[in-house]
Design a protein around this motif. Structure first.
Motif, PDB file in Angstrom:
ATOM      1  N   ARG A   1       0.975  -1.153  -0.018  1.00  0.00           N
ATOM      2  CA  ARG A   1      -0.172   0.053  -0.074  1.00  0.00           C
ATOM      3  C   ARG A   1       0.829   1.204  -0.023  1.00  0.00           C
ATOM      4  O   ARG A   1       0.447   2.127  -0.365  1.00  0.00           O
ATOM      5  CB  ARG A   1      -0.842   0.106   1.439  1.00  0.00           C
ATOM      6  CG  ARG A   1      -2.099   0.857   1.229  1.00  0.00           C
ATOM      7  CD  ARG A   1      -3.196   0.646   0.332  1.00  0.00           C
ATOM      8  NE  ARG A   1      -4.413   1.121   0.441  1.00  0.00           N
ATOM      9  CZ  ARG A   1      -5.694   0.905  -0.070  1.00  0.00           C
ATOM     10  NH1 ARG A   1      -5.426   0.051  -1.072  1.00  0.00           N
ATOM     11  NH2 ARG A   1      -6.624   1.621   0.180  1.00  0.00           N
ATOM     12  N   GLY A   2       2.169   1.025   0.153  1.00  0.00           N
ATOM     13  CA  GLY A   2       3.108   2.233   0.401  1.00  0.00           C
ATOM     14  C   GLY A   2       3.348   2.731   1.497  1.00  0.00           C
ATOM     15  O   GLY A   2       4.159   3.944   1.814  1.00  0.00           O
ATOM     16  N   PHE A   3       3.100   2.231   2.567  1.00  0.00           N
ATOM     17  CA  PHE A   3       3.546   2.676   3.903  1.00  0.00           C
ATOM     18  C   PHE A   3       4.750   2.285   4.425  1.00  0.00           C
ATOM     19  O   PHE A   3       5.334   1.265   4.359  1.00  0.00           O
ATOM     20  CB  PHE A   3       2.537   1.994   5.035  1.00  0.00           C
ATOM     21  CG  PHE A   3       1.215   2.593   5.272  1.00  0.00           C
ATOM     22  CD1 PHE A   3       0.850   3.895   5.609  1.00  0.00           C
ATOM     23  CD2 PHE A   3       0.097   1.870   4.744  1.00  0.00           C
ATOM     24  CE1 PHE A   3      -0.487   4.313   5.520  1.00  0.00           C
ATOM     25  CE2 PHE A   3      -1.167   2.564   4.543  1.00  0.00           C
ATOM     26  CZ  PHE A   3      -1.457   3.689   5.034  1.00  0.00           C
ATOM     27  N   LYS A   4       5.567   3.106   4.674  1.00  0.00           N
ATOM     28  CA  LYS A   4       7.017   3.065   4.884  1.00  0.00           C
ATOM     29  C   LYS A   4       7.744   4.210   5.615  1.00  0.00           C
ATOM     30  O   LYS A   4       6.974   5.540   5.611  1.00  0.00           O
ATOM     31  CB  LYS A   4       7.843   2.813   3.765  1.00  0.00           C
ATOM     32  CG  LYS A   4       7.836   4.035   2.754  1.00  0.00           C
ATOM     33  CD  LYS A   4       8.654   3.584   1.558  1.00  0.00           C
ATOM     34  CE  LYS A   4       8.814   4.823   0.487  1.00  0.00           C
ATOM     35  NZ  LYS A   4       9.486   4.468  -1.013  1.00  0.00           N
ATOM     36  N   ALA A   5       9.020   4.209   6.120  1.00  0.00           N
ATOM     37  CA  ALA A   5       9.487   5.212   6.905  1.00  0.00           C
ATOM     38  C   ALA A   5      11.075   4.890   6.819  1.00  0.00           C
ATOM     39  O   ALA A   5      11.604   4.058   6.431  1.00  0.00           O
ATOM     40  CB  ALA A   5       8.978   5.303   8.261  1.00  0.00           C
ATOM     41  N   ASP A   6      11.912   6.297   7.502  1.00  0.00           N
ATOM     42  CA  ASP A   6      13.149   6.028   7.446  1.00  0.00           C
ATOM     43  C   ASP A   6      13.628   4.581   8.425  1.00  0.00           C
ATOM     44  O   ASP A   6      14.778   4.256   8.369  1.00  0.00           O
ATOM     45  CB  ASP A   6      13.773   7.278   8.036  1.00  0.00           C
ATOM     46  CG  ASP A   6      13.694   8.229   6.765  1.00  0.00           C
ATOM     47  OD1 ASP A   6      14.013   7.912   5.540  1.00  0.00           O
ATOM     48  OD2 ASP A   6      13.381   9.692   7.379  1.00  0.00           O
ATOM     49  N   ALA A   7      12.688   4.258   9.332  1.00  0.00           N
ATOM     50  CA  ALA A   7      13.087   3.380  10.486  1.00  0.00           C
ATOM     51  C   ALA A   7      11.623   2.928  11.152  1.00  0.00           C
ATOM     52  O   ALA A   7      10.679   3.778  10.879  1.00  0.00           O
ATOM     53  CB  ALA A   7      13.947   3.888  11.291  1.00  0.00           C
ATOM     54  N   GLY A   8      11.393   1.686  11.815  1.00  0.00           N
ATOM     55  CA  GLY A   8      10.384   1.321  12.370  1.00  0.00           C
ATOM     56  C   GLY A   8      10.471   0.532  13.548  1.00  0.00           C
ATOM     57  O   GLY A   8      11.635  -0.064  13.841  1.00  0.00           O
ATOM     58  N   ILE A   9       9.605   0.277  14.344  1.00  0.00           N
ATOM     59  CA  ILE A   9       9.378  -0.420  15.583  1.00  0.00           C
ATOM     60  C   ILE A   9       8.144  -1.362  15.243  1.00  0.00           C
ATOM     61  O   ILE A   9       6.846  -0.591  15.252  1.00  0.00           O
ATOM     62  CB  ILE A   9       9.121   0.556  16.695  1.00  0.00           C
ATOM     63  CG1 ILE A   9      10.661   1.406  16.940  1.00  0.00           C
ATOM     64  CG2 ILE A   9       9.059  -0.375  17.822  1.00  0.00           C
ATOM     65  CD1 ILE A   9      10.334   2.466  18.153  1.00  0.00           C
ATOM     66  N   MET A  10       8.300  -2.496  15.378  1.00  0.00           N
ATOM     67  CA  MET A  10       7.315  -3.611  15.455  1.00  0.00           C
ATOM     68  C   MET A  10       7.157  -3.901  16.805  1.00  0.00           C
ATOM     69  O   MET A  10       7.908  -4.623  17.333  1.00  0.00           O
ATOM     70  CB  MET A  10       7.489  -4.485  14.610  1.00  0.00           C
ATOM     71  CG  MET A  10       6.370  -5.746  14.563  1.00  0.00           C
ATOM     72  SD  MET A  10       6.705  -7.061  13.216  1.00  0.00           S
ATOM     73  CE  MET A  10       6.332  -5.812  11.957  1.00  0.00           C
TER      74      MET A  10
END
Length: 442
Positions: free
Chosen positions: A192-201
């Motif tokens: 869907r295009g959701f992204k970022a420079d970094a992530g926390i799951m």
């Protein structure tokens, strides 16, 4: 205005009751997912609608949609997260973006809201979907895996907004379905295009940063025997007599133990952040057809772990599949019947894995936030599978696991998470958001 670590920490501590209330509300939605997703009830959608309302109230632009399972399978066939038979009718994903003031680094907070079935009611001391707060813990299905983490990431953003924190970078918030049966919800989220420079799951890690998870293979070893009367003297199998699939099953289980012992000492099956080597875990046995008949068939269901450096050219566990297939074939050669009627391995699921380098700027920033929250900043491995491989690999969003609760509580009856863990996790995530999004974008 620049906010101090103390200001953010105190704001979180002052809202401990609201963190508990948020988790309790999430637990009250029975968002159960089944192996057959068509059997899922309305709980997943109801939970996502609740989260959407909370996000929009603090300024997020949101997107709630039912993924198209067949279209995703066609687009990503043979790739991580692309699983057959997935339907998402009435099972939406939720994504949202809170725009920063500009030039800061973006962060994605992500988790799943589906939970596994609670199992027999007699195994629980309370109703799994009526949250109970007792002795400093929140009890209920999903408190650990992983609505506790979802509550923390939501409250971290809400609290920052309430105390007037200025964020230069965007905050992306996503909650997905389908994680417990293969991860196609996360695939849909990345697509869907959701992204970022970094992530926390926010999977449960006992509030340890886990930049690494296992890949998981589900497989079925099928052994065909020949049924016959269990109480009569049998003829030899080559003369038309029976072959007991129970006995053949025992032989195969012993053979899997041999491979497990080998893996214990193989460097490629171990990782310094993982507490245990890769394993082949037998999770189900289906043997026999009738109480007075020798079993004519046996099925051994296995759960197999693999590490990121073992991935094949498609980012999956193809090398490990072949290793197990070759071992099963070798075991069959040692038995005269199986030499002519070999067992076969049918693969059910391949869930990928990922590793974010320890010296990645976000990992180092997050370690600082965790230490400021008076937690242990040392890195650890996440022994189970999580969906970090999809945003990290396909979505170019280096994503680590970090969440409250003892991961061993996952999928167990009487699941519970401590309020202390919830507050500490919310504090660490809030500090990480504030620190990371106010770093100038590279």
């Amino acid at each position: 205005m620049t906010l101090s670590t103390q200001t953010i920490s105190q704001a979180v501590e002052a809202r401990a009751d609201r963190i508990v209330e948020t988790l309790s509300r999430l637990v009250s939605f029975p968002s159960i997912v089944m192996n057959d997703p068509r059997q899922a009830g309305p709980g997943e959608r109801d939970c996502q609608l609740y989260l959407q309302q909370r996000l929009e109230a603090i300024g997020f632009t949101t997107d709630l949609w039912d993924p198209d399972g067949p279209a995703l399978l066609e687009k990503y066939a043979g790739r991580p997260g692309a699983n057959k038979g997935r339907t998402f009718d009435g099972r939406p994903n939720l994504g949202g973006t809170l725009a920063g003031s500009g030039k800061g680094r973006s962060i994605m907070l992500t988790g799943h809201i589906d939970v596994v079935p609670p199992g027999p009611a007699t195994h629980w001391t309370s109703d799994p979907f009526v949250p109970m707060v007792k002795d400093g813990f929140v009890h209920g299905r999903g408190t650990v895996d992983m609505k506790g983490g979802v509550a923390c990431m939501l409250m971290a953003v809400e609290i920052l907004k309430e105390i007037g924190a200025e964020l230069k970078g965007d905050v992306v918030f996503t909650t997905v379905v389908d994680e417990e049966i293969g991860g196609m919800g996360s695939l849909a989220m990345v697509d869907r295009g959701f992204k970022a420079d970094a992530g926390i799951m926010t999977e449960p890690t006992a509030n340890r940063i886990a930049p690494l998870c296992h890949g998981i293979l589900w497989g079925r070893i099928v052994i065909d025997g020949i049924s016959g009367h269990a109480e009569l003297t049998p003829n030899a199998w080559h003369a038309g007599g029976p072959v007991d699939a129970v006995q053949l099953c025992r032989q195969m289980l012993d053979g899997l133990d041999i491979l497990n012992r080998r893996w214990m000492y193989e460097p490629r099956k171990n990782h310094p952040l993982m507490a245990m080597p890769n394993q082949i875990i037998v999770t189900q046995l289906h043997v026999g057809e009738h109480p007075s008949s020798m079993a004519g068939r046996a099925e051994i269901t296995i759960d197999v772990q693999y590490l990121p450096h073992e991935k094949d050219e498609f980012g999956l566990g193809g090398h490990v599949k072949r290793e197990i297939e070759e071992h099963v074939a070798a075991l069959c050669l040692s038995d005269p019947y199986l030499r002519q009627h070999p067992a076969r391995v049918e693969w059910i699921l391949d869930a990928d894995c990922a590793e974010v380098p320890a010296d990645h700027p976000f990992v180092e920033t997050f370690q600082g936030a965790v230490a400021a929250a008076t937690l242990d900043p040392a890195l650890a491995g996440f022994g189970a599978h999580s969906d970090i491989g999809l945003p990290t690999g396909l979505g170019n969003t280096p994503t680590v696991n970090f969440g409250p609760g003892d991961p061993a509580q996952s999928h167990q009856p009487n699941e519970r998470v401590s309020i202390e863990d919830l507050v500490a996790c919310t504090k660490a995530i809030a500090l990480a958001i504030y620190g990371w999004t106010n770093l100038e974008k590279a």
